[in-house]
Each structure stands twice: as structure tokens, then as C-alpha cells.
Design an enzyme around this catalytic site. Structure first.
Site, PDB file in Angstrom:
ATOM      1  N   GLY A  52       2.395   0.309  -7.605  1.00 16.85           N
ATOM      2  CA  GLY A  52       2.448  -0.263  -6.261  1.00 16.85           C
ATOM      3  C   GLY A  52       1.819   0.637  -5.207  1.00 16.85           C
ATOM      4  O   GLY A  52       1.463   1.787  -5.468  1.00 16.85           O
ATOM      5  N   HIS A  53       1.724   0.092  -3.993  1.00 18.76           N
ATOM      6  CA  HIS A  53       1.114   0.814  -2.864  1.00 18.76           C
ATOM      7  C   HIS A  53       1.872   2.095  -2.544  1.00 18.76           C
ATOM      8  O   HIS A  53       3.091   2.142  -2.645  1.00 18.76           O
ATOM      9  CB  HIS A  53       1.073  -0.090  -1.634  1.00 18.76           C
ATOM     10  N   ASN A  54       1.112   3.132  -2.184  1.00 22.46           N
ATOM     11  CA  ASN A  54       1.674   4.406  -1.715  1.00 22.46           C
ATOM     12  C   ASN A  54       2.460   5.175  -2.781  1.00 22.46           C
ATOM     13  O   ASN A  54       3.183   6.112  -2.440  1.00 22.46           O
ATOM     14  CB  ASN A  54       2.591   4.190  -0.489  1.00 22.46           C
ATOM     15  N   SER A  88       5.754   3.028  -2.963  1.00 22.01           N
ATOM     16  CA  SER A  88       6.237   4.302  -2.415  1.00 22.01           C
ATOM     17  C   SER A  88       7.135   5.075  -3.360  1.00 22.01           C
ATOM     18  O   SER A  88       7.994   5.837  -2.908  1.00 22.01           O
ATOM     19  CB  SER A  88       6.973   4.074  -1.085  1.00 22.01           C
TER      20      SER A  88
END
Lengths: 346, 346, 346
Positions: free
Chosen positions: B238-240, B258
Site C-alpha cells: 500500500g501507499h507510504n 503506511s
């Protein structure tokens, strides 16, 4: 198209019960069928649905004796007969014209059989053989030294890495990748070093592999998918696995490396298999199971970690009672202690 | 190719025990090896397999003293030595000729380094840099402002969205997507509104990403995959997220946004990580775990929700006894009640 | 770009508290924000992070009264206002120039609307309609008789099979496949026979589908994804499923065939749904759940098999106490037996 029920019976098989002259214009599921359409009923349990059915005829098995006033087509296997009726009313045209598109690239010494269709922006490597009647949809990629059998259908964006062998009538859906490197590294000096994956994959006849599924090549030797195997979407098959004939797997299931699945096995969705396992012929694996050891032939397992299904059901039932049991547990201990005190006094 | 065991020892390292003049023509796993082939044995537990082995030599570690009559090559790390032997007998040719194919499209102001190979129907955006010796297989897509380091290998149908940065020697398998939008929406007025995902992804040196895996770009800032990380097929990052150096993950594992995985972490297949978690360096995560909170460094966790592995094993063992316990439970309550009645009378 | 906080308030909405003349040059998350940047705080729980924040202004909700000395922009929905600020500082350019690339192939009788952008190596079938303003990135494939609405964005390597219908403003990320065959076979004579999948898929307006996700077409009838649905990466939607408006699903979740998800449902990652289920409007499904029966509207379920979430939490808590309980169990039985013996004597 317009066919009488009698005419359908001639092509599909089975015995008409009721008015065989009724005209049928299409097929539909029981809940959507409109007048003029034929539907089917595989399970006597759902016979009540026939009351509201707007269909003009129903394909049923012999154990369904009547269906209101609807004419019946009685067959041994209603679902299979329904399949034939679907094909009757929806003849499947080829999805691509024969011939090699001018914008396709075919490598040196690659043999393309008769009646093959190769779409635009297809890239085929060197020394391949593409069997008679196979269809390579646009944007397919095939590496060097690959064999594709006869009457195969490769959907767009599917990929075959070098040296892969496909049998006849194999269907690969969009985004399928066959022959990607197995996941193998040798740890040394605190880092992982890639083990070259020099084995191959053999896909036997009549295999169908679902969208975006991945079949890794063997480290050495071969990964093999047996005749008639049907894999759903987003499935992962690790290096050196074998899957026996007529086995089916639902979506998002994953096989770790060197696991061997028998013939006629049925696997639910999102199942995970550990590596180096053997699953016996005719076994059934419940959805979302985590299979960490050998499964004997014919057995159904489920759960995490997977255990015989009846046992898993008992475990789940017990588990639901556990919170209440824990509450009583404390009370019980108090009562026991009081008894002990009481007895101690006497 | 034909090499004596002595010649192999010279190239791979290690000490020959037995007849070093035996001629070797290939490598194989112990169960498949035929005469003339060299195999390996990493685990003394499997030493019994050597009895039936048809190999002509075996790579072993120092703790294996003998293997029937087979000549041995004794090394500190048999799996790593085996890797070198595999490479010796199977030199890896480049999968694509150098140069930019006439049917590839390279955007304005994009710099292509020396010895780069770019296949047909590759599309590269504007202002990119493709480092020396990198290979872009057919049908690869690269957006604008992307940096690809040196000696990278991008398999067909892989995609790099805009502004992504790849280090050196990165391998992306077929269908890998790096830099897709993170999954982020602001609810307002009963609907979801897309949060623009304007961050990036940085893939460090020596990373390998398996077939059809997806690495989302950061909402703001960056998603980062550390040096030497190896991801198997169908993984979602996922993102980050950040993944520390030399961490390995098996197929179909997913990281919510995250989440930060440490260095040298080993993750099984089909694991799910909740968002905003921290997993410490050197941790181990059992297959199919659901990780919902921080994992300290060096700890092994497993299960759903994940807990320390020893505890999970105890839980699983107890669970298997639960149905029987529940049966006894009712009986026990009756016995206690009878005692109480009895005592009440006295 | 450089805007005063007052100017941002004018465009984003909200009330400035503190020095509105401060100049802002960008947006960032609170932990990364530097001088000159604006950040946001959606949750009062994290107000302590503002102490170390290097940002020059903060978007907050009305329940946050102060933030050290930082100027505030007070809004009803900070995350939504942040989204607008992100767009203000990062205007999103079109990812592709308008027009049909000379290397794209557009089939006979296909209508391409105004302001459409079609990239190189895109293949579109016959009799399609591509709506005004839609963008087809390089290497997209579209079969015959497909309708793409207005202002859609199809990323590279996405595929639309024949007869699919997309609404307006639909986003398909890289490798998405819409309309692949449902997984349906009729067993007959010990083998599986493919049921032709002649239904379709309808994707309504404002749907976004994540990377490498797959949406199967219906056997008969349609698979339907409702307006505003957001699907994350690597999701599988089986044949004949329907997903209601404004439902969101996290990565790697899978729906078996003919399952119907209501409106405004929130589904965690790696969830599995059995087939022929109904999930009510506004339900919430915890990550990694295995949903095997109907979920009523508004209810949260979790676990395997899924049960009401509070119950699942109780089960999990009890489970953690189980090993200890089993230890006490044996002791308790001994004590009870001793009491019985004792009483027997008296």
C-alpha cells in the site's frame, strides 16, 4: 433464433414432457427468464422457484416430476444440458480473424500452424511452435523456444516465458503469466542471492487458467498442470508444483513451491498450501484453509491450520460456546472452593 | 558442458572428498539426479535420500561425513555453492538484444544509457533516464520522469507510473505495477472523493518483485522498498509503506497503507498487515497471519490475529481439545451440582 | 506556487484563525511538513503532534481550539479540505495528449468522442463507443461492442472484454481486467465442461478499480459495480456479483459468484465471500474475514467464519485464555473427584 422444445431435445438430448411444440428464443437463469426462454433446475430443493418462473420450458432431472404447467425437458444432467442449450442459442464466434496481423512480431525459426490467428502487437520469440487453430489475442507475449498446442486461446496481455510447453485447447485469460521465475534465494553473507530458475512449466490439454494468475517455472525440472485442470483468477502456483488431472481451484488460492496436488481435487478460494506437501486424489479443501500437512485421498479438510472438515465444524461450534463457558468457569471454581471449605470443616 | 569435480571445486570453492576426477555434465535435485549429474544436500536430516541417489557427486556441508560411495564437494553453504554450480552449467544469456527496437516509443528528453536493450512495443515517457545495461522486455510501459538504474530487468507487461525511481539490478517480473495510486478517499456528503496520490515510489538496488505484484505510490512523500528486498508474486504494498533491506515476502501477502517493515524480516504467504504498523528488524511472520499490531524485532508471530508463535501453537493445541472439553463440561457441572445438593442435605 | 493562508481559505473554504497572511508553498503530512507548508489534523487525538510540527499552518476541525502558535484553517471536514489544498498546489495535468496515436488500432464502426486521448499500441475492437474526454493509456486492449463513458481513465495494460459497459469518470488502474469469463463448469463423465459465459459487466459512474483486479462477466445476465464503488488492488469479483453504490473494498478481497453486496458497505483487505450471499447496506466486514452467510444491513462482522464483531472480539479474548484454562481443567477434575470420594466415604 427460434426453436421448438422438441427441436432442442433433438440437439441437447433428453425426453420432452408436456407441449413440445412451444417455441423457445433463448436461455436464462430461473429468476430472470422471460416468456419464450428455457431455463433449468438442477436441484429439486429449488423446485418452488418454478411457481413464479416466467420461462416457457424447463430442463430438469428425472427426480423432478412436474413444474406447474411448464413443459419439461427431462435429462440425466440438467446443468450439462443447459450448457448445450446455451451454446445452441449463442454460437461462439472466433474472437479474432485468422492470419498473422501485420503489426505482430514473430521471431526467427518460429513455426506458425494452419488457421492460427495472431493479433496486433503480439510478440513471439525465436524457435517457437504455434499449433493449428490457436488464437493469440492482441498484446500477447511469448518468449523463445515455447510450444503452444492446437486450438489454444491466449487472451490479451498474457505472457509465456521461454521454453514453456502448452498442450491443446489450453485457455489463458488476460494477464496470466506462465513460467515466471520461482521464488528461490540462497542466503549468504547476510544477503539473498538469486537461484537461477532454469526449469520449465508444462501445461497439459484442456487446462484453463484465470485472469492474472501466475504459474512459476521450476528451479530445475518442471512445474506441471495436469489435463483438464481449471484455475480461477489471481491464483499463484509456485515452482516445481504439480496439479493432477481434473482438479479445480477457486480464486486467490496459492501453492508454495514443490507442493503436489492430486487428481480430481476441489480447492476453495483463498486457500494457502505450504511447500513440499502432498494432497491426495479426490480431496476437497474448504475456502480460506491453511493447509500445512499432507491431505489423504478423498478427505475434506478446512480451517487454519486445516483439519478434517467434521472436526473443524466441531471446533468452530465449540469456539462459539467458549465465551459463555469462560464466564461459568469462574463461578464453577468458586463453587468448588466453597465445597472444599465446607468439607474441610466437617 | 563436461567438468571434473575437481574443476567444479576450483570455480565454486570447497574441498573434494573422494574421486575428484569424476566427470559432471549437469546439476539436478537429489530426487531427479541421473548419472553424470551433481546434486546437493543442505540438511543432514535428508542424508538417507543419498542411498537411492543416482547422482555422480554431491555438494554437502562439513557436518555430513559420508554419502555412500559418492564423491563429495564439502562447502560451508551447500545451497549457495549449488547456485554457483547451476550458473556454471547454465550460463544465463541476455533475454533481449541490445539496442532500441524500431517499434519502441521513447519520449522526448529521455536518456537511454549504453548497452540498453529495449524491445518492441515498449512505451517510455518523457524526461526518463534508463541506466546502462538495463533490459526493457517487449510491451513494458514507463510513464514520464522515471529513473531506471543500471542492469535492471523489466519483464513484459510491467508498468512504471510517472516519477518512480528504480535503483540498480532491480528485477520486475511480468505484470508488476509500480507507482499505482494509493487507496485514499475523503468521505464528504455520503460519497468518496479521490485524494490525489502525488507521492512516489523508490525501489532500491537488488530488489526483485514477483509477477503481478503491485506497489502503490505514496499519497505524499514516498513508498520505499529497501535494498535486496525480494517479493514473491501477487503481493500488494500500500501507499507510504516502507520495507527494510533484505526482507523477503512470500506470495499473495498484502500491506495496508503506511506500514513499516524492518530489515531482514521474513514474511510467509497470504499474510495481511493492517495499516500504520511497525514490524521490527529480523521478525518472522507465519503464513496467513493477520498482523494487527506492532511486532517487536526478532520475534516470530503467527495466527489471526497474530500473536507470538509459541503462544499461537499453544492456542491451536488447546483448540483441538476444546470439543472434548465441552462434552466433559456438562458432565462436570452435573457432578458439582449433585455434590452441592448432597452437602446441602448434610 | 505561493499562496497566503487567506487565499487558500478562499478557495478551500473555512475560517482562518491566526495570521492569515502567512505564505504557503505546499502541502505535507504532519510528520514531514517543513516551513512554508500547510498540513492537516483530522483527529484531535493526535493534537500533540502539532508541538513538533514544522508546518506554517494547519487545517483543523472546529473541535481543535489551538495548535501552539500555528495559524489555523478551521473547516468542517479537514481531510476533504486537505484534498482540495493538495489539488490547489498540485494541479493534475492530463497523462496523455488528446488524439488517436498513429500506432493505435481502432476497429471498424467504432466511434471515438471529442477530446479523447488514445495512446500507442492501444487496440480497440469493432462497434465500440469511446465517450468524450476519455483517456486510453498505451497498451490498453478493448474487445468488440464495448461502451466507455465520458472522462474515463484506463491505465496501461488494462483490458475490457467484449460487450462491457463503463459509465462516466471510471478509473481502471494498470492490469485491471473487466469481463473475463466467470468460473463455471458442468461436470459430466468425470470431466469439467466449460459453461459459455455470455453475460456482461456494467460498471457505473465514478467507479475506481485498483491495479490487477479482475471483474468476471456474468454467465447469463450481468455483473454490476454500482456508482462510486472503490476497489483496491488485486481484488476478484466473480460472475453475476453486484456491488452497491459507494461501497469500498480493500486489497486482495474476493467475491465468489452471484454474491450481492449492498450500498455503502466497507470491506477490509483479504476478505473472502462465499457465493450466493447477500450483504446488507452499510455493513462493515473486518479484514481477512471469511463471510459464509448473509450479513444484515448496518452490522459489522469479522473472523473466520465471520460473526458479529463484538462476538468475534469476545471469542478472540476467550481463545487467548484457553491454554491456561486447559491447565486448570485437569486440576479441577482431580479436585472434584477427591470431593466425590470424600463424600462417598461420609
Amino acid at each position: 433464433m427460434r426453436l421448438t422444445l422438441n427441436a432442442i431435445a433433438e440437439k441437447v438430448g433428453g425426453r420432452v414432457k408436456g407441449d413440445g411444440s412451444v417455441e423457445i428464443t433463448g436461455v436464462a437463469k430461473i429468476e430472470n427468464a422471460r416468456e419464450g426462454e428455457i431455463t433449468f433446475l438442477a436441484n429439486p430443493k429449488y423446485v418452488r422457484y418454478l411457481k413464479d418462473a416466467k420461462a416457457s420450458a424447463v430442463i430438469v432431472s428425472a427426480d423432478i416430476q412436474e413444474a406447474g404447467n411448464l413443459p419439461l425437458l427431462v435429462v440425466p444432467n440438467p446443468y450439462y444440458a443447459f450448457l448445450k442449450a446455451v451454446l445452441l442459442f449463442n454460437p461462439q464466434g472466433a474472437p479474432l480473424e485468422k492470419g498473422v496481423h501485420s503489426q505482430a512480431i514473430v521471431g526467427e525459426d518460429t513455426q506458425v500452424g494452419e488457421d492460427v490467428a495472431i493479433g496486433p502487437f503480439v510478440v513471439i520469440g525465436k524457435r517457437c511452435r504455434i499449433g493449428r487453430g490457436s488464437i493469440l489475442m492482441p498484446l500477447v507475449w511469448i518468449g523463445d523456444d515455447v510450444v503452444v498446442g492446437e486450438d489454444c486461446l491466449l487472451y490479451p496481455h498474457s505472457s509465456l516465458r521461454e521454453k514453456i510447453v502448452l498442450g491443446n485447447r489450453v485457455i489463458l485469460h488476460c494477464g496470466v503469466v506462465v513460467g515466471s521465475d520461482g521464488f528461490g534465494y540462497a542466503p549468504e553473507g547476510g544477503r539473498y542471492h538469486k537461484i537461477p530458475q532454469i526449469g520449465t512449466v508444462v501445461i497439459e490439454d484442456d487446462v484453463e487458467i484465470g485472469t492474472n494468475s501466475t504459474i512459476d517455472r521450476a528451479t530445475l525440472g518442471e512445474t506441471r498442470i495436469g489435463r483438464g485442470v481449471k484455475l480461477d483468477n489471481l491464483i499463484h502456483v509456485g515452482h516445481n508444483c504439480t496439479i493432477g488431472e481434473d482438479t479445480v481451484m477457486a480464486a486467490q488460492t496459492g501453492l508454495s513451491g514443490s507442493t503436489h496436488i492430486g487428481k480430481g481435487v476441489r480447492v476453495g478460494g483463498q486457500v494457502g498450501f505450504a511447500g513440499h506437501l502432498i494432497v491426495g486424489d479426490g480431496a476437497t479443501i474448504g475456502a480460506q484453509s491453511g493447509v500445512s500437512k499432507t491431505v489423504p485421498p478423498g478427505v475434506m479438510v478446512s480451517g487454519y491450520p486445516a483439519q478434517p472438515h467434521q472436526q473443524e465444524l466441531r471446533t468452530e461450534a465449540s469456539l462459539r460456546k467458549l465465551p459463555e463457558m469462560l464466564k461459568e468457569w469462574k463461578e464453577l471454581k468458586v463453587r468448588l472452593e466453597e465445597l472444599e471449605k465446607h468439607i474441610g470443616k466437617t
